[in-house]
Design a protein around this motif. Structure first.
Motif, PDB file in Angstrom:
ATOM      1  N   ARG A 280       0.837  -1.217   0.000  1.00 19.75           N
ATOM      2  CA  ARG A 280       0.000   0.000   0.000  1.00 19.75           C
ATOM      3  C   ARG A 280       0.864   1.255   0.000  1.00 19.75           C
ATOM      4  O   ARG A 280       0.518   2.250  -0.630  1.00 19.75           O
ATOM      5  CB  ARG A 280      -0.975  -0.028   1.177  1.00 19.75           C
ATOM      6  CG  ARG A 280      -2.046  -1.090   0.958  1.00 19.75           C
ATOM      7  CD  ARG A 280      -3.073  -1.127   2.064  1.00 19.75           C
ATOM      8  NE  ARG A 280      -4.034  -2.204   1.801  1.00 19.75           N
ATOM      9  CZ  ARG A 280      -4.864  -2.713   2.699  1.00 19.75           C
ATOM     10  NH1 ARG A 280      -4.872  -2.243   3.936  1.00 19.75           N
ATOM     11  NH2 ARG A 280      -5.710  -3.679   2.371  1.00 19.75           N
ATOM     12  N   ALA A 283       1.894   1.741  -3.461  1.00 19.97           N
ATOM     13  CA  ALA A 283       0.781   2.227  -4.288  1.00 19.97           C
ATOM     14  C   ALA A 283       0.572   3.729  -4.142  1.00 19.97           C
ATOM     15  O   ALA A 283      -0.038   4.369  -4.991  1.00 19.97           O
ATOM     16  CB  ALA A 283      -0.498   1.479  -3.923  1.00 19.97           C
ATOM     17  N   ILE A 392       0.406  -2.272 -10.354  1.00 20.67           N
ATOM     18  CA  ILE A 392      -0.158  -1.880  -9.055  1.00 20.67           C
ATOM     19  C   ILE A 392      -1.387  -1.004  -9.269  1.00 20.67           C
ATOM     20  O   ILE A 392      -2.428  -1.191  -8.631  1.00 20.67           O
ATOM     21  CB  ILE A 392       0.897  -1.135  -8.214  1.00 20.67           C
ATOM     22  CG1 ILE A 392       2.016  -2.098  -7.854  1.00 20.67           C
ATOM     23  CG2 ILE A 392       0.287  -0.527  -6.969  1.00 20.67           C
ATOM     24  CD1 ILE A 392       3.027  -1.528  -6.910  1.00 20.67           C
ATOM     25  N   SER A 396      -5.287  -1.812  -8.214  1.00 24.11           N
ATOM     26  CA  SER A 396      -6.048  -0.901  -7.342  1.00 24.11           C
ATOM     27  C   SER A 396      -7.408  -0.558  -7.949  1.00 24.11           C
ATOM     28  O   SER A 396      -8.390  -0.393  -7.241  1.00 24.11           O
ATOM     29  CB  SER A 396      -5.298   0.415  -7.115  1.00 24.11           C
ATOM     30  OG  SER A 396      -3.980   0.178  -6.750  1.00 24.11           O
ATOM     31  N   LEU A 420      -4.478  -4.570  -2.572  1.00 26.91           N
ATOM     32  CA  LEU A 420      -4.432  -3.243  -3.189  1.00 26.91           C
ATOM     33  C   LEU A 420      -5.797  -2.696  -3.603  1.00 26.91           C
ATOM     34  O   LEU A 420      -5.936  -1.495  -3.852  1.00 26.91           O
ATOM     35  CB  LEU A 420      -3.536  -3.288  -4.436  1.00 26.91           C
ATOM     36  CG  LEU A 420      -2.039  -3.420  -4.166  1.00 26.91           C
ATOM     37  CD1 LEU A 420      -1.301  -3.783  -5.450  1.00 26.91           C
ATOM     38  CD2 LEU A 420      -1.483  -2.119  -3.592  1.00 26.91           C
TER      39      LEU A 420
END
Ligand code: G6P
Length: 500
Positions: A280, A283, A392, A396, A420
């Motif tokens: 995270r 991200a 990523i 998400s 994610l």
């Protein structure tokens, strides 16, 4: 006086100072050549690398506490190895993190035979059930030459480990590239504690028997040179035990085998998850935000069905695309409403099977585009590039995540996606992925060969009520973070060093 002849003790083998050693084909660092001819070092990512990196960070700052032995994979790696005394990159001033790295410069022809011809084209295919046995494999004289190279390549690892290891050290050997190492190393250094871990599935005995009999036996005996053999799930550990059962002189009890007339080999199951916090944090970085903005512009409000894979036969990308085509054909209400984002990393393109597979993926993507594209809507976006921030971002933004491998040791994308997701992505998951054992309850589970059922699962995912998506997403994220790489690594080390 008794008649005892004195014989001098054997010369002790030269021993090193490392107390924990890891061996894997692909190491934690890789080199490339910059435009000015300078060597550029890149730290690798992935479960093992980050697990070991974290474990190394916990260790006392003694440079020889932990040594990672790996192969030079390309020309730039070989140049780096050439500059490093004894292959030790850390001693040549390269920043390898807290673990010292010894890189093995193996003759490129031997490496090619061991890595491409045996490990990736035979052992990987057997463990993932990838052959179409009516025509493949064919084991002839060339295979025997390749197998001899695989033995030699494994022996190089065993010798390097024997040199680096302190008395009684723990050695963790990784994956199908190095299945002979435990037996070879035990012969060189019987004082060591040796573990082998398979990141792949293990084939059922009927399929494992595809290998030439002596080769199959050598592999099993090679692994049984270890004190512990580890697998990602119970299913793979059971299959290994069933294969070992066929060996004469090996007694199999659940999770424990008796070999060599008494020595015990433990069978361990260590699942692997992801470090949710680390993912995270990654991200939140600017490059991911940039990629997310690009993807959002591409999707223009459409709901995203995402997959992220290496261009790998076992990942079943072609059937995944066929399922998407089936969805659009049979449920036209989704046309214009969804977009399939296929993020593919180029992989193993030295093998013709992989090049052809990637072409098949590209062709089918074009066919789907031709069949359904409208002026203001493209049904699918495929990219075959190594772009971690984009992956990523895609994970998400996914509303549906497709993970439909033919077979897979674990599949960390399923867990990364769960960690994610910002949109409570529904996971469409193959029952043949190792991750199924933990995530099956909260996913929509599919038979990876059944394209029609997979299409139905995509539809079910898209119509799932928000509350149910939420409930499942919370459960999936909890599972994903349960066993981060650090725990995976330290658990195995503890199990290896614990007294039986
Ligand atoms: C799988 C294997 C790993 C391997 C990775 C990438 O996850 O279990 O050992 O490193 O694939 O494959 P490559 O051939 O590029 O190393």
């Amino acid at each position: 006086m008794s008649d005892v002849t004195y014989s001098a003790p054997p010369e002790p083998a030269p021993v090193g100072t490392a107390r924990v050693l890891v061996a894997s084909n692909r190491g934690p660092v890789a080199f490339s050549q910059g435009p000015d001819g300078k060597l550029l070092l890149r730290r690798g990512a992935g479960g093992l690398v980050s697990g070991l990196g974290q474990a190394a960070a916990d260790a006392p700052p003694d440079e020889d506490v932990m040594v990672w032995v790996c192969a030079a994979l390309g020309e730039a790696d070989r140049q780096a190895a050439g500059r490093a005394p004894g292959g030790r990159l850390d001693r040549a001033g390269f920043d390898t993190g807290r673990a010292a790295v010894r890189i093995l410069d193996i003759d490129p022809a031997i490496f090619d035979q061991a890595y491409n011809a045996v490990a990736n084209r035979v052992l990987w295919f057997v463990q993932h059930l990838l052959y179409a046995p009516a025509s493949q494999p064919v084991f002839g004289a060339q295979f025997r030459r390749d197998w001899a190279a695989y033995e030699a390549y494994n022996a190089r690892f065993a010798e390097a480990l024997a040199q680096e290891a302190a008395p009684g050290a723990s050695v963790l050997v990784q994956d199908y590239h190095l299945m002979l190492v435990p037996g070879q190393l035990r012969r060189l250094r019987p004082d060591l504690r040796i573990a082998h871990f398979s990141h792949t599935p293990w084939a059922p005995p009927d399929y494992f028997r595809i290998l030439p009999d002596d080769v199959g036996r050598q592999i099993l005996h090679g692994l049984l040179g270890a004190d512990r053999v580890g697998f990602l799930t119970d299913a793979w550990a059971d299959a290994f035990e069933q294969c070992a059962q066929a060996l004469p002189g090996v007694a199999v009890r659940p999770r424990q085998l008796q070999v060599d007339g008494g020595r015990s080999v433990r069978v361990g199951v260590h699942s692997l998850g992801v470090d949710v916090g680390e993912l995270r944090d990654r991200a939140r970085q600017a490059d991911v935000a940039g990629r997310a903005a690009e993807l959002a512009a591409l999707a223009r409000g459409r709901r995203l069905i995402v997959r992220v894979d290496r261009t790998e036969l076992s990942k079943n990308i072609v059937r995944g695309l066929l399922a998407y085509r089936e969805l659009l054909r049979t449920r036209p209400q989704w046309r214009g409403q969804v977009m399939h984002l296929v993020c593919a990393y180029p992989s193993r393109h030295n093998l013709p099977e992989y090049r052809e597979y990637t072409e098949a993926v590209r062709r089918l993507a074009v066919e789907i585009d031709d069949e359904f594209a409208e002026d203001d809507w493209r049904p699918l976006h495929l990219e075959v590039t190594d772009d971690y921030p984009r992956s990523i971002a895609a994970l998400s933004l996914a509303e549906v995540l497709v993970v439909n491998p033919v077979r897979d040791g674990m599949n960390l994308v399923a867990k990364e996606g769960a960690a994610l997701s910002r949109r409570d992505a529904v996971l469409v998951l193959s029952r043949e992925a190792g991750a199924y054992a933990e995530m099956g309850r909260a996913a929509l589970v599919v038979n990876p060969f059944d394209v029609q059922a997979t299409a139905t699962a995509l539809h079910t995912a898209l119509v799932m009520p928000a509350a149910e998506r939420r409930r499942r997403a919370v459960e999936l994220a909890a599972v994903a973070g349960r066993l981060p790489p650090r725990t995976w690594f330290t658990d195995q080390l503890a199990a290896l060093t614990a007294r039986p």
